[in-house]
Design an enzyme around this catalytic site. Structure first.
Site, mmCIF file in Angstrom:
data_model
loop_
_atom_site.group_PDB
_atom_site.id
_atom_site.type_symbol
_atom_site.label_atom_id
_atom_site.label_comp_id
_atom_site.label_asym_id
_atom_site.label_seq_id
_atom_site.Cartn_x
_atom_site.Cartn_y
_atom_site.Cartn_z
ATOM 1 N N GLU A 230 37.601 44.298 36.071
ATOM 2 C CA GLU A 230 36.680 43.998 34.973
ATOM 3 C C GLU A 230 36.543 45.265 34.151
ATOM 4 O OE1 GLU A 230 35.910 41.101 34.338
ATOM 5 O OE2 GLU A 230 36.406 40.128 36.222
ATOM 6 N N CYS A 264 29.601 46.971 29.006
ATOM 7 C CA CYS A 264 31.020 46.718 28.753
ATOM 8 C C CYS A 264 31.217 45.628 27.708
ATOM 9 C CB CYS A 264 31.750 46.346 30.047
ATOM 10 S SG CYS A 264 31.105 44.871 30.871
#
Length: 487
Positions: A230, A264
């Site tokens: 991720e 993110c």
């Protein structure tokens, strides 16, 4: 290095990061966990639910201490943000998995011909390694447990060294709530994390930067360990000509200011129709003024995690300004744009950006928002497609035709229309990247599947009719093949 080794304490062993004994110790723990997993057999639904519910209890019963630890690690972190993003969101993911795990575990029966029985049996992978980052130290440590524990696995966690108080508290609490053969926490610096990523796990999940993700994948490949990565990247916000600028900036800056943009999925730049720059500035100023009448003394506004990351963001602003960008601070009237002592940086717009500027090359991970203009919507789509695929893309505009065009012509881990980051809150949707922004996805049933082996099982019929075709002699069977191929 420090390893949680009993149900009540964290081991006092602190080893030099470069010492191979730290790797040997971690590898020994992993081997013990693998043996225990095999000896006990696949966890039943009751045990899986119990592990999920214990994770929930850990978070709920210690939420005050955990929020305080996160704030101390950041210098200051909004308690509300910690409660919402790190604790409540994790609890909801774990609850959802606990409610559905028995259903997810059910084998899928497959129609098979010639009297055979066939099914797909979900099987635990074994021991899953998790390397979690500092920006949401609980969410990205405990959120994945919804998939890992529901799939019947056990776990080794390496939390970030950049949030040491939180990581140490996690290790202590895990030791209270879990047996060491279920859940182990490893503490240490980046060198320990590198050693951790080279262990022979049954699966490895890493959340962090693309650059480090490459190193993790390279290390895991030595043992053919499958990975879920991720990562991040530069997630664009496209503002279409028919978009409402006030709505677009209010929703974009809400996420850019949340956790001070240290997310993110945070918007990394805006693509704006030419000629709308001044209107965008007005809309941005109004949005911030409404949400943050003050910042430096405001407990709702979070600090940058450490001095290095603070200085990196200031350097991005300086580099852009030197190369011709127009930098606009959205700090409240009478307040400084940034303060080194508090490590609080107000949101900034950076206009007239070019691709030569570092702010358009690096993932920002802070409250800075570059704005690049375009002539036609197709130009914005082309610009996105000329760059690595982002973790998310955000589109503001009312035309359904143009929404569909943007959705079909761009590739990103997720897409949200007329909002930012909303997709991550829907547990039924997969969360993950694509290309440079990641490999694999989890959340909900997608997490269960990610950390499960879908094992095909076939029971041959007593007559064994289906296997007759591979047995010699073949002469009498050739006519059947030729008849099939001539159809």
């Amino acid at each position: 290095m420090s390893v949680q080794t009993s149900s009540a304490q964290v081991a006092a062993a602190n080893l030099d990061s470069a010492d191979t004994s730290s790797f040997n110790e971690m590898n020994s723990i992993l081997s013990s966990m693998k043996r225990a997993h095999l000896k006990s057999g696949p966890a039943d639904a009751e045990l899986r639910q119990d592990r999920l519910l214990r994770s929930i209890r850990l978070l709920k019963e210690n939420h005050v201490a955990l929020a305080q630890a996160m704030s101390e690690d950041f210098g200051h972190r909004s308690t509300y943000q910690s409660m919402l993003a790190d604790i409540v969101t994790s609890v909801r993911a774990l609850q959802y998995a606990a409610e559905h795990v028995a259903e997810w575990m059910t084998a899928e029966t497959i129609d098979a011909d010639q009297g055979m029985q066939a099914r797909i049996q979900p099987q635990p992978l074994g021991v899953v390694g998790v390397i979690s980052p500092w920006n949401f130290p609980l969410n990205l440590s405990f959120g994945p447990l919804a998939g890992i524990f529901s799939a019947g696995n056990t776990v080794m966690l390496k939390p970030s060294e950049l949030t040491p108080k939180t990581s140490e508290l996690i290790a202590e609490l895990v030791g209270r709530y879990f047996d060491p053969m279920e859940f182990v926490v490893v503490l240490g610096d980046s060198k320990i994390a590198a050693q951790f990523s080279s262990l022979p796990f049954d699966h490895l999940l890493f959340t962090g930067s693309t650059a480090v993700g490459k190193k993790v994948m390279r290390a895991a490949s030595e043992n053919l360990v499958p990975v879920t990565l991720e990562l991040g990247g530069k997630s664009p916000v496209v503002i279409a000509p028919d978009a409402d600028l006030s709505t677009a900036m209010t929703r974009t800056l809400a996420i850019k200011a949340f956790n001070a943009g240290q997310i993110c999925l945070s918007p990394d730049y805006v693509l704006l129709p030419q000629g709308k720059e001044e209107s965008l500035i007005d809309a941005a100023q109004q949005a911030i003024r409404h949400s943050f009448p003050t910042m430096q003394a405001n407990p709702d506004y979070t600090s940058i995690v450490n001095e290095r990351h603070y200085q990196r963001l200031i350097d991005l602003l300086d580099d852009a300004q030197r190369k011709g960008a127009r930098v606009i601070s959205l700090a409240p009237a009478g307040e400084v744009a940034f303060d080194q002592s508090s490590r609080k940086i107000a949101p900034h717009l950076v206009l007239d950006v070019t691709d030569e500027m570092a702010i358009m090359q690096e993932e920002i991970f802070g409250p800075l928002l570059p704005v690049k203009t375009y002539h036609e919507l197709g130009d914005a789509i082309d610009y996105i497609n000329q760059h690595p695929r982002p973790l998310a893309a955000y589109y503001f505009g009312e035309s359904q035709t143009q929404q569909a065009q943007f959705a079909s012509q761009t590739t990103s881990g997720g897409l949200v229309i007329n909002d930012v980051m909303t997709h991550v809150t829907i547990e039924e949707l997969p969360f993950g990247g694509v290309g440079a922004s990641g490999i694999g996805a989890y959340h909900g049933i997608h997490g269960f599947r990610r950390f499960t082996h879908a094992k095909p099982i076939v029971i041959q019929s007593k007559e064994g009719a289906s296997s007759q075709r591979i047995r010699a002699p073949y002469a009498d069977k050739m006519a059947q093949l030729e008849a099939f191929l001539s159809q």
